[in-house]
Design a protein around this motif. Structure first.
Motif, mmCIF file in Angstrom:
data_model
loop_
_atom_site.group_PDB
_atom_site.id
_atom_site.type_symbol
_atom_site.label_atom_id
_atom_site.label_comp_id
_atom_site.label_asym_id
_atom_site.label_seq_id
_atom_site.Cartn_x
_atom_site.Cartn_y
_atom_site.Cartn_z
ATOM 1 N N ARG A 109 0.834 -1.211 0.000
ATOM 2 C CA ARG A 109 0.000 0.000 0.000
ATOM 3 C C ARG A 109 0.864 1.253 0.000
ATOM 4 O O ARG A 109 0.610 2.198 -0.760
ATOM 5 N N LEU A 162 2.242 1.919 -3.421
ATOM 6 C CA LEU A 162 1.342 1.982 -4.573
ATOM 7 C C LEU A 162 0.268 3.061 -4.446
ATOM 8 O O LEU A 162 -0.100 3.689 -5.437
ATOM 9 N N LEU A 163 -0.247 3.249 -3.225
ATOM 10 C CA LEU A 163 -1.390 4.155 -3.080
ATOM 11 C C LEU A 163 -0.944 5.584 -2.814
ATOM 12 O O LEU A 163 0.108 5.828 -2.218
ATOM 13 N N GLY A 164 -1.775 6.521 -3.246
ATOM 14 C CA GLY A 164 -1.486 7.939 -3.105
ATOM 15 C C GLY A 164 -1.613 8.420 -1.670
ATOM 16 O O GLY A 164 -1.817 7.623 -0.746
#
Lengths: 442, 442
Positions: free
Chosen positions: A29, A32-34
């Motif tokens: 996470r 990959l996640l903003g």
């Protein structure tokens, strides 16, 4: 990766204590996640399957879901699966073509509201619904001032975040926003309504003094992020009258309280015997399919509609409407409003009994299947966020999912799917009683 | 019920000429839907079913859909139906629980971007994606000034409407917004890039002079609402360099141009050989299921993530991600980017031939399956909105769906599903040629 503090947010403090596969997911996470993503619980929960009132992790552990209100009909309700599958196989397009289904559903949705609320505009999220409602309200009133409660949450667009104080100090309120207290009868006593009337008058005066005028009072009908405050029920009528007298409108945010959640009818404002000017709907509307709406009195929308067009590609498109239609039908067919009332009463009685046994549990309050249990410090009567989090975490370790709420994060928030049965309620109460034994001072 | 003027909008002028069942549907919309709704075409289209590149009305008439880009894989593609049905039957929850599927999809989505663009945040709509991108950009740059093209459209939240000039004069631009020309080589000649460089420098100076500073340049990579302008392809790199030198960021709005539409790779900005700081995705991402995203360089999101949490209940939830995953797979498996390139070239050749036969057709331009045919007046070379509308309406009467675009509403906008085949293209060209014969002066 920790980010700003959130009630019941994973802080990363116990990252090294997580099992390997959880650490890996958390790490992925982060890469990959903003920005701004957060997990629940001190020990985050991994989920891979849901059914009825249960969630399952990939090891097959069964969690009793006493928190998720999006899946109001229960996880994976077949009526929604069938309706969405059928619609996806038939047609997915938008509101710039004529379609009878959209209008049929709109008639049925509006029939659940008082007659004055006679128009609906579809969006995809509660945030978008509130954002649009404010644009409409500004066009109607010619004013910009907004009044919300002190720890309100109404969404995440730039417009709506500016009147969502619960997002915290790094997300500043707009210069045109004023806050008033949420009701809190335990602390405020009998004078709640008088107190808030005085506060809203002061807020109105201040907005005028600064040249904003009064556009809208925006209130979550169950004061969810303010710590779940269902009483007193004469309050919203009084506040609405004050704001209308000042030239503003009253927007009822039903994203949390709506669709039968409070067990007292379709909409949370109904408990207050008041008819709003605008109402916003969201989360449970599609049981997991993104769909939301702004319902309004037609005269409120006139000025906006004369000048501005509003097109939301997916708002009112076929699949969301098919899902929402199945939800509306199922709530009626399965008697879920009555169920929320009955099981809610069972939970309220059961929690009252547990609460009476602990000095640290100040009270339980609720309406239907939306309850709050307030946790206070052992030594005084102040809020105890740490103890509340310990209860939430202990329940999670024993496979019961709830969360916490309120400006001090000390109110256990219990908000199960509407299909929660009497045995589910009994199990929740048992597990809560056990957790209290383990966590709270006797 | 007429509302503000819209390109290819139903004005109500021909209401009495509509068949009874159409009049009834229009009347029901007026009495049920909120402000700002509009229909397409002088004679609105009723739809009840879709399949592949076709829409069907309830009388069974088949329309060739050369306009809808949400159903990029074609109407009711079985891969999406299957993926959504399976997911809806398994789990629908949110990003506050750990889930491998979300991360697997994020990896695959980010792999379609240049390596610098390494984080993704999910929303439900392109509007929400742009709204979030601007909040992030403001936190990163510390500035507020926004530069867009003169007839840009980026969405409908209050924040985003304030930098969407195509919404018209009644939806005012924010004080922190400046516009520059869109490219228009036919009128601007070889000096397009030099002209726009000069304009963006002036806009930057003006934003600074007013104390806003430069936050972001926001550009639709195909300039859709500016009339579809695929050239010149050296432009976006030059504009990005100017805005970065001034301390701002470049946000590529790929809601229109993304997911293979231009036939030259996954993303429209790729044709310009530039790497944006943020990218927003939407419409075709879920083939009819609401899903959108903001993709960004991780360093751009750092400041926002440190201070602000962002939770979008449905954004990144299971069903939207399952739909998006099926779309990504299908575009690759069916070679739809190559198809967009090949069929786009076929259409470009065919339209060029038609255009050469009419003084009133100034040019055709396009990239992949996004084309614009510019209609000008018979007597001079100015834009002819009425003639363009006549073409759009004539095609609609002959069961071909296109629309119009541009600041003057005179550019026929052709944007079929990516599965458009060579025979579909041939039929579209035939029907267009026939319509031109009927509508345009020889």
């Amino acid at each position: 990766m920790t980010g700003p503090e959130m009630v019941n947010g994973f802080t990363g403090e116990h990252l090294s204590a997580q099992p390997q596969h959880i650490r890996e997911l958390i790490d992925r996470r982060a890469h990959l996640l903003g920005p701004g993503y957060q997990l629940f619980y001190t020990n985050p929960v991994e989920v891979s399957r849901g059914s009825g009132v249960h969630l399952y992790d990939s090891a097959g552990n069964e969690y009793l879901d006493a928190y998720n209100n999006v899946v109001s009909l229960g996880h994976c309700h077949p009526a929604v699966v069938d309706a969405v599958t059928r619609q996806l196989s038939t047609l997915t397009t938008n509101t710039r073509y004529l379609q009878a289904d959209l209008l049929d559903f709109s008639e049925r949705l509006l029939a659940t509201f008082p007659a004055e609320l006679d128009r609906v505009t579809y969006t995809c999220t509660g945030s978008e619904a509130n954002d649009l409602a404010l644009r409409v309200a500004r066009a109607h009133t010619g004013n910009t001032g907004i009044i919300v409660t002190r720890n309100a949450y109404h969404g995440v667009t730039a417009e709506v975040a500016a009147f969502s104080p619960s997002l915290g100090p790094a997300s500043p309120l707009g210069p045109h926003v004023r806050t008033i207290s949420a009701p809190d009868p335990r602390r405020q006593g009998d004078a709640v309504t008088d107190l808030l009337r005085a506060e809203i008058r002061a807020a109105i005066d201040d907005l005028r003094r600064h040249g904003f005028g009064v556009c809208a009072l925006v209130v979550d009908s169950i004061f969810s992020s303010d710590g779940v405050q269902p009483f007193p029920t004469d309050l919203l009528g009084v506040l609405a009258a004050e704001v209308r007298a000042a030239g503003g409108v009253y927007l009822a945010d039903e994203v949390q309280a709506g669709f039968g959640r409070t067990g007292a009818g379709w909409w949370g404002f109904g408990r207050h015997a008041v008819v709003p000017d605008l109402v916003t709907l969201g989360k449970p509307m599609g049981n997991g399919i993104p769909v939301a709406a702004t319902v309004l009195r037609h005269e409120i929308g006139r000025e906006f509609g004369r000048n501005v067009r509003y097109f939301n590609t997916f708002g009112g498109s076929n699949v969301p409407i098919a899902a929402a239609s199945a939800v509306l039908d199922t709530i009626t067919r399965e008697g879920l409003i009555e169920n929320a009332r009955e099981i809610g009463a069972q939970l309220l009685r059961g929690f009252a009994e547990i609460v009476s046994g602990y000095q640290c549990l100040a009270e339980v309050r609720g309406a239907g299947l939306f309850l709050g249990v307030e946790v206070i410090a052992p030594e005084d009567t102040g809020p105890d966020r740490v103890l509340a989090q310990s209860l939430v975490d202990d329940l999670r370790e024993h496979f019961v999912l709830v969360s916490a709420s309120g400006p001090d994060g000390n109110v256990i928030k219990i908000r199960p799917p509407l299909v929660f049965g009497t045995e589910d309620a009994a199990l929740l109460l048992d597990r809560f009683a056990d957790a209290a034994t383990r966590v709270l001072p006797a």
